[in-house]
Design a protein around this motif. Structure first.
Motif, mmCIF file in Angstrom:
data_model
loop_
_atom_site.group_PDB
_atom_site.id
_atom_site.type_symbol
_atom_site.label_atom_id
_atom_site.label_comp_id
_atom_site.label_asym_id
_atom_site.label_seq_id
_atom_site.Cartn_x
_atom_site.Cartn_y
_atom_site.Cartn_z
ATOM 1 N N GLN A 1 89.187 80.917 34.138
ATOM 2 C CA GLN A 1 89.371 80.505 32.754
ATOM 3 C C GLN A 1 88.809 79.101 32.515
ATOM 4 O O GLN A 1 88.133 78.848 31.520
ATOM 5 N N TYR B 1 95.574 75.849 41.079
ATOM 6 C CA TYR B 1 95.168 76.864 40.102
ATOM 7 C C TYR B 1 95.005 78.204 40.814
ATOM 8 O O TYR B 1 94.494 78.263 41.925
ATOM 9 N N LEU C 1 93.634 73.460 29.975
ATOM 10 C CA LEU C 1 94.049 74.841 30.201
ATOM 11 C C LEU C 1 95.009 74.902 31.378
ATOM 12 O O LEU C 1 94.915 74.108 32.324
ATOM 13 N N CYS C 2 95.901 75.865 31.323
ATOM 14 C CA CYS C 2 96.743 76.221 32.465
ATOM 15 C C CYS C 2 97.636 75.069 32.935
ATOM 16 O O CYS C 2 98.033 75.025 34.086
ATOM 17 N N ARG C 3 97.914 74.106 32.081
ATOM 18 C CA ARG C 3 98.816 73.015 32.481
ATOM 19 C C ARG C 3 99.898 72.826 31.422
ATOM 20 O O ARG C 3 100.392 71.729 31.225
ATOM 21 N N ASN D 1 92.571 83.375 38.574
ATOM 22 C CA ASN D 1 92.344 83.632 37.152
ATOM 23 C C ASN D 1 92.230 82.347 36.363
ATOM 24 O O ASN D 1 91.408 82.223 35.456
ATOM 25 N N GLU D 2 93.093 81.405 36.739
ATOM 26 C CA GLU D 2 93.061 80.128 36.035
ATOM 27 C C GLU D 2 91.749 79.399 36.290
ATOM 28 O O GLU D 2 91.168 78.806 35.383
#
Lengths: 370, 451
Positions: free
Chosen positions: B206, B199, B11-13, B202-203
């Motif tokens: 998540q 991060y 996630l997030c990457r 929010n990240e």
């Protein structure tokens, strides 16, 4: 036992071309390795060394000679010429036969290897440095009525220096023994080497027979080049004079003068126009001199990128402001940013300026430490 | 390899993933010689790069530089991993080859690639995974210092390994420090640099929601993580630390539900239950003063008292004279030498001098302990001990014992016998508790606190 193979390099497939054009011939003769049979402008030194060694050989007196002089003044070449002359005299039966041993400090991995090399030349024996030293000590101190006297040439003497100076001591101590049959000719660059690096007991054994090779004057350099080019119409005489004067003013190194002349022949060959004489003129030598003596720094600064130039200016203005020769990156950074603002650029980030700084440092414009 | 499937795992990457994938391309395509990935701890550098390279199926080697204290270990580890010949019991601890120098390494690597017919494939080597730096920072060793202690040619060799070996080799460097710190005077071939940013809140939310246990809904766990972050995000943004905290404190959070006092929707009640608990955790678990297993026991046993903290347990039993020696050392370290007369001499001269001396510019409690000589220590020691003490070997051996116990430190190894200098390394609280045991009022003698 099987005879050991002699080391050799592979032979060429096609034979080397012999130079035919005057410029090519000149280049071959001007090469540093093409030593002429008689050395011009070193007649006095030659006579001195020759008579020293010859006299000692005839009188069966053993001793040392120390030869010094800046690089490129013909020390080694003169000693070699002297050996050749002595050998012809031996063949004519004027002096007794002798053995020559040459060692070079630069070619030894370690000073004590000198013993190994000398022993190998002397008896063909291989031994460890310590063992070789004791064998040599024995060899030179016991009487040997049948063996020939030895002339030992030691080039690059300063590299045989060790903390205990045992190598130097042994080399200069052997000739003091009455039965040694050893004459040592030591060659080095500095005149005051015995006083500077040697202990008293070593330098006193070396003795006072010294000889200094002065740097060549421009007339001598001119003569050296002219002797090599005898019978060739390749150079204008002013051109040789210019090269000689330029070199004599800086170092008096004959190798340098020969290199410049060779480079000048290359330039002349490349820029030859139809109808011209095809000899090396003043302008060619001037060009070669400039190539050799000019530092490339100014050219590099001129061709540096915009940010690099700004960084160098920032460095200079920081030095002017502080009056010191050293500064921190932080200070230069401030100057750099303000210089950029003045010129109307957006100043780069710290990382970018740092990479500019590292690039300059890697090409030796600035030195830095963390 | 199907990066589309990773969307749920990584996630997030997205940006970093797409850059890395595009740089690496297919195995038969040329890659950049070196990729430099930097970012703070637990930003997914190792995870992401390992995942991508493993998915590629190309020959690969992962090396951790802290395990390679010499260059030989580094080279042999890489060659062993690439050839699949790592020393183990089955192969009688055989290794691929002996490799002492960078020169040998390049030659052997080239041979290996030629033998295995990998000319068409990308070989990935990931050395300098500077987890070493992470650990060193915690130990308080300067990391750049450590790098310079490595042989200077290793990094340049790895940066142009593909050029030197004439093979398609990609070297990936992972570290927490920026590239500028790696630079040396001779310059390097610049690698491709990729930053892994921290991060956001929010990240973090998540990613941490992925840990939700099966019995509870994701929304419920997410709201719990949100609560947790509201307290911890100020102090800590480290993903692995936060995940650990979330797992540790979750049993306490769901306690009211298990007991039947509240339901999942009862957010306010749950918050009131957990909030003091988390605030306490901020002081204890995060600093590892109470071990995690102790914390779990404490939660289960429902006792309100915590086990004694590590720092509070700093209490050492010392012999009588050692205590006085330590107190004397403390006074010598924190009092200026000119105030000694006033505190320890029987008749200390005129009073008005002390008024002028009173105001110090900076507090010595802030600037740290000063060095003192053995003679001064002994003088103070004799003036604060009431009984007559002979200067026997016992007294002097106690001083050196205090040094080995790291309560004192000796500075300047120059003159060991004639004029040794010491410094006191204990805190004010410690010295107060020591002086209480011998009934000595240390505060009366401290320059800053004495009236």
């Amino acid at each position: 036992s099987a005879k050991a193979a002699t080391p050799q390099i592979r032979s060429r497939k096609t034979p080397r071309k012999t130079p035919s054009k005057p410029l090519e011939q000149a280049r071959a003769r001007l090469h540093v390795s093409a030593v002429p049979s008689s050395l011009p402008c070193r007649e006095d030194e030659f006579t001195d060394i020759f008579s020293f060694v010859k006299g000692h050989l005839i009188d069966k007196l053993w001793g040392c000679l120390y030869v010094s002089g800046v690089p490129g003044t013909g020390k080694t070449a003169t000693v070699h010429a002297m050996l050749e002359e002595l050998n012809t005299e031996v063949q004519e039966g004027e002096i007794p036969a002798f053995q020559t041993i040459e060692i070079n400090g630069m070619r030894l991995t370690e000073p004590h290897q000198a013993f190994v090399q000398i022993l190998k030349h002397l008896t063909g024996q291989k031994a460890t440095p310590q063992h070789a030293a004791s064998l040599l000590e024995q060899y030179f101190s016991s009487p040997r009525p049948k063996s020939k006297p030895v002339v030992l040439i030691v080039d690059e003497l300063d590299l045989l220096w060790t903390r205990k100076q045992d190598v130097l001591y042994s080399i200069f101590d052997w000739p003091t023994k009455p039965k040694s049959g050893l004459i040592v000719v030591a060659i080095a660059n500095t005149m005051d080497l015995p006083e500077r690096i040697m202990m008293n007991r070593v330098s006193s054994r070396l003795g006072l027979s010294r000889m200094t090779f002065q740097p060549y004057t421009f007339k001598q350099l001119q003569e050296i080049v002219e002797v090599r080019l005898q019978g060739l119409r390749a150079f204008d005489s002013e051109a040789i004079q210019l090269a000689a004067r330029k070199v004599a003013a800086l170092s008096g190194d004959a190798r340098r003068a020969l290199d410049i002349c060779r480079r000048a022949t290359e330039i002349a060959e490349r820029t030859k126009q139809k109808g011209s004489k095809g000899t090396v003129g003043l302008n060619h030598v001037e060009w070669a001199v400039e190539e050799m003596f000019c530092s490339p720094k100014i050219m590099a600064i001129r061709n540096a990128s915009e940010q690099e130039q700004i960084f160098l200016r920032a460095l200079i203005s920081e030095f002017r402001q502080s009056g010191l020769e050293e500064t921190t990156f932080e200070e230069v950074l401030k100057q750099h940013v303000s210089l950029c603002r003045l010129q109307g650029f957006t100043p780069p980030s710290v990382s970018e300026i740092w990479s500019v700084c590292v690039h300059l440092a890697s090409s030796n414009f600035a030195t830095w430490k963390l | 390899m199907d990066p589309e499937n990773w969307k749920n795992e990584i996630l997030c990457r997205d940006k970093q993933l797409s850059i890395l994938l595009s740089l690496m391309g297919k195995n038969s395509q040329a890659t950049p010689p070196a990729i430099f990935i930097y970012g703070h701890s637990s930003t997914g550098k190792t995870f992401l790069s390992r995942k991508i390279i493993e998915a590629k199926g190309a020959p690969q080697a992962f090396v951790n530089c802290i395990e390679c204290q010499s260059q030989r270990l580094l080279y042999e580890d890489i060659l062993g991993q690439l050839s699949g010949m790592l020393p183990c019991v089955q192969n009688d601890y055989a290794r691929y080859a002996r490799c002492e120098t960078a020169n040998d390494f390049v030659r052997l690597l080239k041979n290996l690639i030629a033998n295995e017919k990998w000319e068409k494939e990308t070989v990935y080597i990931k050395p300098l995974s500077q987890d070493q730096l992470k650990i060193n920072v915690k130990q308080g060793v300067d990391n750049a210092e450590r790098l310079r202690n490595m042989e200077g040619h290793i990094l340049p060799v790895f940066l142009r390994l593909s050029e030197l070996s004439d093979c398609n080799v990609c070297v990936i460097l992972l570290t927490q420090i920026i590239w500028e710190k790696f630079n040396a005077t001779s310059g390097y071939l610049d690698p491709v640099k990729i930053n892994f940013p921290d991060y956001s809140k929010n990240e973090l939310l998540q990613i941490m929601t992925l840990d939700a246990p099966k019995e509870y809904s994701k929304a419920f766990y997410s709201s719990y993580v949100n609560l947790l972050l509201s307290i911890f995000h100020m102090a800590c943004r480290d993903l692995s630390e936060l995940r650990h905290l979330a797992l540790m404190n979750f049993p306490k959070y769901i306690e009211p539900i298990e007991k039947g006092d509240a339901t999942e929707g009862d957010a306010h009640k749950l918050w009131r239950n957990i909030e003091p608990h988390l605030k306490k955790a901020l002081q204890t678990v995060f600093l590892r003063e109470v071990s995690s297993s102790q914390w779990e026991q404490y939660q289960l046993s429902d006792t309100s008292t915590l086990p004694p903290l590590l720092s509070a347990r700093a209490h050492v039993e010392l012999p009588f004279y050692s205590k006085f020696l330590l107190i004397a050392a403390y006074l010598a370290s924190y009092n200026p030498a000119k105030s000694d007369r006033r505190f320890f001499a029987k008749s200390h001269g005129k009073i008005r001098q002390t008024k002028r001396m009173k105001k110090a510019e900076t507090s010595s409690q802030l600037t740290g302990p000063k060095a003192f000589q053995l003679e001064r220590l002994m003088a103070i020691f004799y003036s604060i001990v009431d009984v007559r003490v002979a200067p026997t070997a016992h007294i002097f051996s106690q001083i050196s014992t205090l040094v080995t116990l790291q309560l004192l430190s000796q500075i300047g190894s120059g003159d060991q016998l004639d004029a040794p200098k010491y410094r006191c390394c204990v805190s004010l609280d410690f010295i107060r508790s020591v002086s209480r045991t011998v009934n000595f009022e240390v505060m009366k003698y401290l320059y800053e606190f004495a009236a």
